[in-house]
Motif scaffolding. Structure first.
Motif, PDB file in Angstrom:
ATOM      1  N   LEU A 270      -0.185   4.312 -16.228  1.00 52.44           N
ATOM      2  CA  LEU A 270      -1.485   4.554 -16.699  1.00 52.44           C
ATOM      3  C   LEU A 270      -2.649   3.912 -16.881  1.00 52.44           C
ATOM      4  CD1 LEU A 270      -2.971   6.756 -18.732  1.00 52.44           C
ATOM      5  CD2 LEU A 270      -2.392   4.475 -20.393  1.00 52.44           C
ATOM      6  N   TYR A 271      -2.621   2.113 -15.233  1.00 53.53           N
ATOM      7  CA  TYR A 271      -3.828   1.758 -15.811  1.00 53.53           C
ATOM      8  C   TYR A 271      -3.968   2.742 -13.905  1.00 53.53           C
ATOM      9  CZ  TYR A 271      -4.726  -2.612 -12.865  1.00 53.53           C
ATOM     10  OH  TYR A 271      -6.278  -3.045 -11.845  1.00 53.53           O
ATOM     11  N   LEU A 272      -2.577   2.948 -13.266  1.00 53.63           N
ATOM     12  CA  LEU A 272      -3.577   3.182 -11.655  1.00 53.63           C
ATOM     13  C   LEU A 272      -3.872   4.714 -11.723  1.00 53.63           C
ATOM     14  CD1 LEU A 272       0.184   2.461  -9.885  1.00 53.63           C
ATOM     15  CD2 LEU A 272      -2.037   0.890  -9.894  1.00 53.63           C
ATOM     16  N   GLN A 273      -3.541   4.989 -13.195  1.00 54.68           N
ATOM     17  CA  GLN A 273      -3.525   6.617 -13.400  1.00 54.68           C
ATOM     18  C   GLN A 273      -5.429   6.609 -13.574  1.00 54.68           C
ATOM     19  OE1 GLN A 273      -1.841   9.094 -16.034  1.00 54.68           O
ATOM     20  NE2 GLN A 273      -4.343  10.503 -16.074  1.00 54.68           N
ATOM     21  N   LYS A 274      -5.735   5.629 -14.059  1.00 52.88           N
ATOM     22  CA  LYS A 274      -7.628   5.788 -14.988  1.00 52.88           C
ATOM     23  C   LYS A 274      -8.056   4.881 -14.233  1.00 52.88           C
ATOM     24  CE  LYS A 274      -6.641   7.370 -19.282  1.00 52.88           C
ATOM     25  NZ  LYS A 274      -6.976   8.755 -19.397  1.00 52.88           N
ATOM     26  N   MET A 275      -7.420   3.930 -13.149  1.00 47.68           N
ATOM     27  CA  MET A 275      -8.303   3.580 -12.287  1.00 47.68           C
ATOM     28  C   MET A 275      -8.521   4.466 -11.190  1.00 47.68           C
ATOM     29  SD  MET A 275      -9.107   0.343 -13.318  1.00 47.68           S
ATOM     30  CE  MET A 275      -8.880  -0.840 -11.494  1.00 47.68           C
ATOM     31  N   GLN A 276      -7.660   5.190 -10.662  1.00 50.87           N
ATOM     32  CA  GLN A 276      -7.948   6.352  -9.835  1.00 50.87           C
ATOM     33  C   GLN A 276      -8.545   7.372  -9.836  1.00 50.87           C
ATOM     34  OE1 GLN A 276      -6.704   6.499  -6.610  1.00 50.87           O
ATOM     35  NE2 GLN A 276      -8.425   8.077  -6.566  1.00 50.87           N
ATOM     36  N   GLU A 277      -8.911   8.148 -11.733  1.00 52.65           N
ATOM     37  CA  GLU A 277      -9.903   8.978 -11.844  1.00 52.65           C
ATOM     38  C   GLU A 277     -10.997   8.261 -12.371  1.00 52.65           C
ATOM     39  OE1 GLU A 277      -6.580  11.285 -14.984  1.00 52.65           O
ATOM     40  OE2 GLU A 277      -8.224   9.599 -16.245  1.00 52.65           O
TER      41      GLU A 277
ATOM     42  N   ASP B  74       0.686  -1.769   0.054  1.00 56.41           N
ATOM     43  CA  ASP B  74      -0.261   0.464   0.209  1.00 56.41           C
ATOM     44  C   ASP B  74       1.073   1.471  -0.580  1.00 56.41           C
ATOM     45  OD1 ASP B  74      -2.466   1.048   0.038  1.00 56.41           O
ATOM     46  OD2 ASP B  74      -2.447   1.331   2.038  1.00 56.41           O
ATOM     47  N   LYS B  75       2.193   1.852  -0.418  1.00 53.64           N
ATOM     48  CA  LYS B  75       2.476   2.554  -1.412  1.00 53.64           C
ATOM     49  C   LYS B  75       2.406   3.247  -2.497  1.00 53.64           C
ATOM     50  CE  LYS B  75       5.352   2.885   3.176  1.00 53.64           C
ATOM     51  NZ  LYS B  75       4.804   4.183   3.731  1.00 53.64           N
ATOM     52  N   GLU B  76       2.186   4.307  -3.104  1.00 50.15           N
ATOM     53  CA  GLU B  76       1.877   4.594  -3.476  1.00 50.15           C
ATOM     54  C   GLU B  76       3.055   4.507  -5.157  1.00 50.15           C
ATOM     55  OE1 GLU B  76       1.247   8.759  -3.403  1.00 50.15           O
ATOM     56  OE2 GLU B  76      -0.828   8.371  -2.896  1.00 50.15           O
ATOM     57  N   VAL B  77       2.902   4.394  -6.334  1.00 48.00           N
ATOM     58  CA  VAL B  77       3.651   4.102  -7.600  1.00 48.00           C
ATOM     59  C   VAL B  77       3.632   5.520  -7.847  1.00 48.00           C
ATOM     60  CG1 VAL B  77       4.287   2.781  -9.243  1.00 48.00           C
ATOM     61  CG2 VAL B  77       3.607   1.778  -7.348  1.00 48.00           C
ATOM     62  N   GLN B  78       4.376   6.809  -8.056  1.00 47.25           N
ATOM     63  CA  GLN B  78       4.192   7.653  -9.204  1.00 47.25           C
ATOM     64  C   GLN B  78       2.678   8.311  -9.268  1.00 47.25           C
ATOM     65  OE1 GLN B  78       7.199   6.304 -12.664  1.00 47.25           O
ATOM     66  NE2 GLN B  78       5.511   7.147 -13.245  1.00 47.25           N
ATOM     67  N   GLY B  79       2.473   8.389  -7.015  1.00 48.35           N
ATOM     68  CA  GLY B  79       1.722   8.851  -6.878  1.00 48.35           C
ATOM     69  C   GLY B  79       0.353   8.289  -7.293  1.00 48.35           C
ATOM     70  N   TYR B  80      -0.065   7.246  -6.618  1.00 51.68           N
ATOM     71  CA  TYR B  80      -1.024   6.316  -7.553  1.00 51.68           C
ATOM     72  C   TYR B  80      -1.151   5.257  -6.641  1.00 51.68           C
ATOM     73  CZ  TYR B  80      -2.197   9.034 -11.417  1.00 51.68           C
ATOM     74  OH  TYR B  80      -1.606  10.613 -12.306  1.00 51.68           O
ATOM     75  N   LYS B  81      -2.539   4.683  -6.056  1.00 52.73           N
ATOM     76  CA  LYS B  81      -2.549   3.553  -5.226  1.00 52.73           C
ATOM     77  C   LYS B  81      -1.887   2.312  -6.269  1.00 52.73           C
ATOM     78  CE  LYS B  81      -5.997   0.752  -2.902  1.00 52.73           C
ATOM     79  NZ  LYS B  81      -4.769   0.510  -1.156  1.00 52.73           N
ATOM     80  N   PRO B  82      -1.166   1.358  -5.231  1.00 50.73           N
ATOM     81  CA  PRO B  82      -1.353   0.136  -6.736  1.00 50.73           C
ATOM     82  C   PRO B  82      -2.569  -0.655  -6.164  1.00 50.73           C
ATOM     83  CG  PRO B  82       0.100   0.081  -4.045  1.00 50.73           C
ATOM     84  CD  PRO B  82      -0.689   1.839  -4.259  1.00 50.73           C
TER      85      PRO B  82
ATOM     86  N   GLY C 258     -16.995   7.607  -6.749  1.00 55.93           N
ATOM     87  CA  GLY C 258     -16.955   7.702  -5.392  1.00 55.93           C
ATOM     88  C   GLY C 258     -17.231   6.176  -5.003  1.00 55.93           C
ATOM     89  N   VAL C 259     -15.828   5.103  -5.843  1.00 57.35           N
ATOM     90  CA  VAL C 259     -15.636   3.978  -5.014  1.00 57.35           C
ATOM     91  C   VAL C 259     -14.565   3.748  -4.396  1.00 57.35           C
ATOM     92  CG1 VAL C 259     -17.718   3.015  -6.274  1.00 57.35           C
ATOM     93  CG2 VAL C 259     -15.362   2.939  -7.342  1.00 57.35           C
TER      94      VAL C 259
END
Length: 218
Positions: A184-191, A140-148, A197-198
C-alpha cells in the motif's frame, strides 16, 4: 505537497552518499566467517574510508555478486554498523546463504506475492523491513506491480504524523504493521509521484529528509 513539486523533482537522489570508515567495520572481521571478512576488506581495498552513493549501489551488481551487494548496501544504510548483533545474525553462514538465495530470485523476477515472499524473509534473524527494503530498492524489481522503495522508521514517523493528505490511508502504520502495509505504501507513493510528475524515489528521499521538518497546511 504540490507546492514542493519542483523541489522534490530536483533532489539529486542518485548522488546521496555516505562516508564509511573502516574502523567501524573491522569488528565484523571474523575468521569464522571468512567470506564476509573478505568482502569487507575488498570493499575498503586498503582505504581507511570510502564513499558509497545510491548510484554506486545501483551499479554494484554490474561489477560484483549478490554477497558483495548485500554488505555494501548494509554499509550505506548503517554507516557505523548495525545495532546489537543484527549484522552477525544476518551474515551467519546459513542465514546469509538464504538471503543470497532470496535476493538472487528477486534479481531475476519481480515479486508478485509480497506476503508469501516476506514469510521467507522473516526466517532470517536480525533482518527487518528497513534493511530488506533497501535491498529491494537497489535491485529495482517491482513488488506487486510497484517500484520498490525504502521504508524505515523515519519514513514511518512521517506517515504516522499524517501531515500529507495523500497518505491518509497510512496514518496508522507502525513498524510492526509496516510489512503488511508495504504494498500500500508503494501504491500511494507511485500515485502521488505520478500526479506530481516526480520519481518515486525522489518523493521517498523528500519524506526522509524533510517530511516532518516542514510546516504544511493539513
Amino acid at each position: 505537497m504540490q507546492r514542493f513539486q519542483n523541489f522534490i523533482k530536483e533532489i539529486p537522489v542518485q548522488n546521496q552518499a555516505f562516508t564509511i570508515k573502516r574502523k567501524n567495520w573491522i569488528r565484523y572481521l571474523n575468521p569464522k566467517e571468512p567470506t564476509i571478512s573478505s568482502i569487507i576488506e575488498r570493499i575498503f581495498d586498503g582505504e581507511e574510508s570510502i564513499e558509497i552513493s545510491r548510484a554506486d549501489l545501483f551499479a554494484c551488481l554490474d561489477k560484483h555478486d549478490i554477497p558483495h551487494f548485500i554488505i555494501m548496501t548494509i554499509m550505506w544504510g548503517y554507516i557505523k554498523g548495525m545495532r546489537g548483533t543484527h549484522f552477525e545474525q544476518i551474515t551467519e553462514s546459513d542465514n546469509f546463504n538464504e538471503l543470497v538465495r532470496l535476493l538472487s530470485g528477486v534479481k531475476k523476477d519481480a515479486i508478485t506475492n509480497w506476503d508469501e515472499h516476506y514469510e521467507s524473509v522473516k526466517k532470517i534473524p536480525g533482518l527487518g523491513l528497513s534493511t530488506y527494503s533497501k535491498f529491494l530498492y537497489f535491485l529495482d524489481k517491482e513488488v506487486q506491480g510497484y517500484k520498490p522503495l525504502i521504508l524505515d522508521l523515519r519514513i514511518i514517523a512521517v506517515l504516522r504524523d499524517n501531515r500529507y493528505k495523500a497518505f491518509n490511508d497510512l496514518e496508522k502504520i507502525t513498524y510492526l504493521s509496516a510489512v503488511e502495509m508495504y504494498p500500500l505504501y508503494l501504491q500511494k507513493m507511485q500515485e502521488l509521484s505520478s500526479s506530481l510528475g516526480v520519481r518515486p524515489d525522489n518523493l521517498e528521499m523528500f519524506l526522509f529528509s524533510f517530511g516532518n521538518n516542514l510546516k504544511v497546511e493539513k
